[in-house]
Design a protein around this motif. Structure first.
Motif, PDB file in Angstrom:
ATOM      1  N   GLY A 239      41.771  45.822  55.960  1.00 49.26           N
ATOM      2  CA  GLY A 239      42.560  46.914  55.865  1.00 49.26           C
ATOM      3  C   GLY A 239      42.951  47.251  54.017  1.00 49.26           C
ATOM      4  N   GLU A 240      42.461  45.965  53.538  1.00 52.14           N
ATOM      5  CA  GLU A 240      42.448  46.711  52.140  1.00 52.14           C
ATOM      6  C   GLU A 240      41.155  46.985  51.250  1.00 52.14           C
ATOM      7  OE1 GLU A 240      44.366  43.571  48.403  1.00 52.14           O
ATOM      8  OE2 GLU A 240      43.785  42.512  51.060  1.00 52.14           O
ATOM      9  N   PHE A 241      41.372  47.630  50.320  1.00 49.77           N
ATOM     10  CA  PHE A 241      39.906  48.071  49.891  1.00 49.77           C
ATOM     11  C   PHE A 241      40.034  48.018  48.176  1.00 49.77           C
ATOM     12  CE2 PHE A 241      38.328  51.323  46.895  1.00 49.77           C
ATOM     13  CZ  PHE A 241      36.894  51.969  47.151  1.00 49.77           C
ATOM     14  N   LYS A 242      39.497  47.024  48.297  1.00 45.86           N
ATOM     15  CA  LYS A 242      38.582  46.310  47.221  1.00 45.86           C
ATOM     16  C   LYS A 242      37.129  46.492  46.169  1.00 45.86           C
ATOM     17  CE  LYS A 242      41.302  41.868  48.183  1.00 45.86           C
ATOM     18  NZ  LYS A 242      41.818  42.379  46.856  1.00 45.86           N
ATOM     19  N   THR A 243      37.893  46.188  44.076  1.00 47.30           N
ATOM     20  CA  THR A 243      36.382  47.029  44.384  1.00 47.30           C
ATOM     21  C   THR A 243      36.223  45.850  42.865  1.00 47.30           C
ATOM     22  OG1 THR A 243      37.476  47.791  42.027  1.00 47.30           O
ATOM     23  CG2 THR A 243      36.677  49.093  44.043  1.00 47.30           C
ATOM     24  N   GLY A 244      35.387  45.381  42.223  1.00 46.81           N
ATOM     25  CA  GLY A 244      35.022  44.569  41.443  1.00 46.81           C
ATOM     26  C   GLY A 244      33.777  44.469  41.153  1.00 46.81           C
ATOM     27  N   TRP A 245      33.482  43.246  39.966  1.00 37.56           N
ATOM     28  CA  TRP A 245      32.482  43.027  39.176  1.00 37.56           C
ATOM     29  C   TRP A 245      32.023  41.618  38.345  1.00 37.56           C
ATOM     30  CZ3 TRP A 245      31.873  41.723  34.289  1.00 37.56           C
ATOM     31  CH2 TRP A 245      33.457  41.206  33.343  1.00 37.56           C
ATOM     32  N   GLU A 246      30.890  41.556  38.046  1.00 34.93           N
ATOM     33  CA  GLU A 246      31.233  39.775  37.335  1.00 34.93           C
ATOM     34  C   GLU A 246      29.340  40.063  37.062  1.00 34.93           C
ATOM     35  OE1 GLU A 246      29.155  37.716  41.991  1.00 34.93           O
ATOM     36  OE2 GLU A 246      30.046  39.360  42.084  1.00 34.93           O
TER      37      GLU A 246
END
Length: 325
Positions: A239-246
């Motif tokens: 239920g949690e929206f996440k974005t990220g990068w690497e």
């Protein structure tokens, strides 16, 4: 000298560091197998809410107009539904105030092309109603240019539209799927090679619970310290929206295997938390029941693989998955 000269050309203030400058044209060219819709919507939301995308920092919230053709109506609707349910920024009042989304399919309008007087006038009218607009985003350049086989009496030169936007200090951001129309567009209208950004397939991006790709760009001179290539991703977990990068080797088979295992473990734990039996989980995921049993018996663990950047997708997925016991 070329690099220094290239950096000197970019005197327009950045709206998003390393990606978008005020009053300039930026083209995101995607490989045929890359889904750009999630990134496009999140790019618009980030500009409207002054929130960064990976290492690319925004320089204040701005008004954004997003023009969406009818090409991927079902997929777009599904992702917007995810944003409405799980992304607080998307539902925030500031986002709704600063971000205007026109969807040709939902409005049931006939196709109006930007290289016709009708399309140009429609865009001008839209901008007159939103005089503070600083960014216009087109989801697919091929869908906003009249077909070459269909000559029209009201055709206009597209550079007049681009010039008009630049004169108003409005950045034009265009997405293209490496089409012939996109080739011609880039050759004719891109002022700087660094304004062409490629979106390529990332085999290590989430698949079952999100997506992602490589963002590849040319640096803007010696002053530009941002990475030339990053891996950007998004996911919805519990239920949690996440974005990220690497930053890593895009071709790393080890990384791809880590992501696949991490996604599987999360799904196994989510199904188990919902009350499904191990045999039913195995059937739903197309795996052996002993694999389900092994995943559920695993202790909490982290990754030892080296990562540079923030929010490594594998680490993030495993950390969240461990919290679902």
């Amino acid at each position: 000298m070329d690099e220094l000269a290239q950096g000197a050309q970019h005197l327009s203030p950045p709206l998003m560091q390393g990606l978008i400058a005020a009053g300039e044209l930026t083209v995101f060219r995607a490989d045929p197998n890359v889904d750009t819709s999630p990134f496009m919507y999140l790019l618009a939301r980030s500009l409207a809410t002054n929130s960064d995308i990976g290492p690319f920092a925004t320089d204040g919230a701005v008004d954004v107009t997003l023009l969406v053709s009818s090409g991927h109506a079902k997929e777009d609707a599904a992702f917007i539904n995810i944003l409405q349910q799980h992304d607080r920024d998307w539902a925030a009042a500031d986002t709704q105030k600063r971000l205007a989304v026109y969807h040709r399919h939902h409005e049931k309008d006939h196709a109006a092309y930007l290289d016709t007087a009708e399309g140009r006038d429609a865009l001008r009218e839209s901008l007159l109603s939103r005089p503070r607009t600083k960014v216009v985003i087109l989801d697919d350049i091929a869908k906003w240019l009249s077909p070459s086989s269909a000559r029209r009496d009201d055709e206009i030169r597209l550079e007049t539209v681009i010039h008009d936007l630049a004169q108003r200090g409005i950045a034009l951001v265009v997405f293209d799927r490496a089409t012939k129309a996109g080739d011609r567009f880039c050759e004719q209208y891109l002022a700087h090679a660094s304004n062409l950004i490629r979106l390529t397939r990332d085999d290590c991006a989430p698949v079952e619970i999100g997506g992602g790709f490589n963002i590849c760009r040319k640096t803007l001179g010696l002053h530009d310290k941002l990475p030339a290539t990053i891996q950007w991703w998004w996911a919805v977990i519990d239920g949690e929206f996440k974005t990220g990068w690497e930053w890593r080797d895009p071709a790393s088979e080890l990384s791809a295997k880590e992501i696949a295992i991490a996604e599987r473990e999360i799904l196994v734990r989510q199904y188990a938390a919902a009350g499904l039996k191990q045999k039913d989980i195995a059937k739903a995921l197309g795996i052996k029941q002993w694999t389900v049993s092994r995943d559920l018996a695993k202790p909490s663990r982290g990754l030892t693989a080296t990562r540079q950047g923030k929010h490594s997708v594998a680490t993030e997925l495993l950390d969240i998955g461990d919290g679902l016991h």
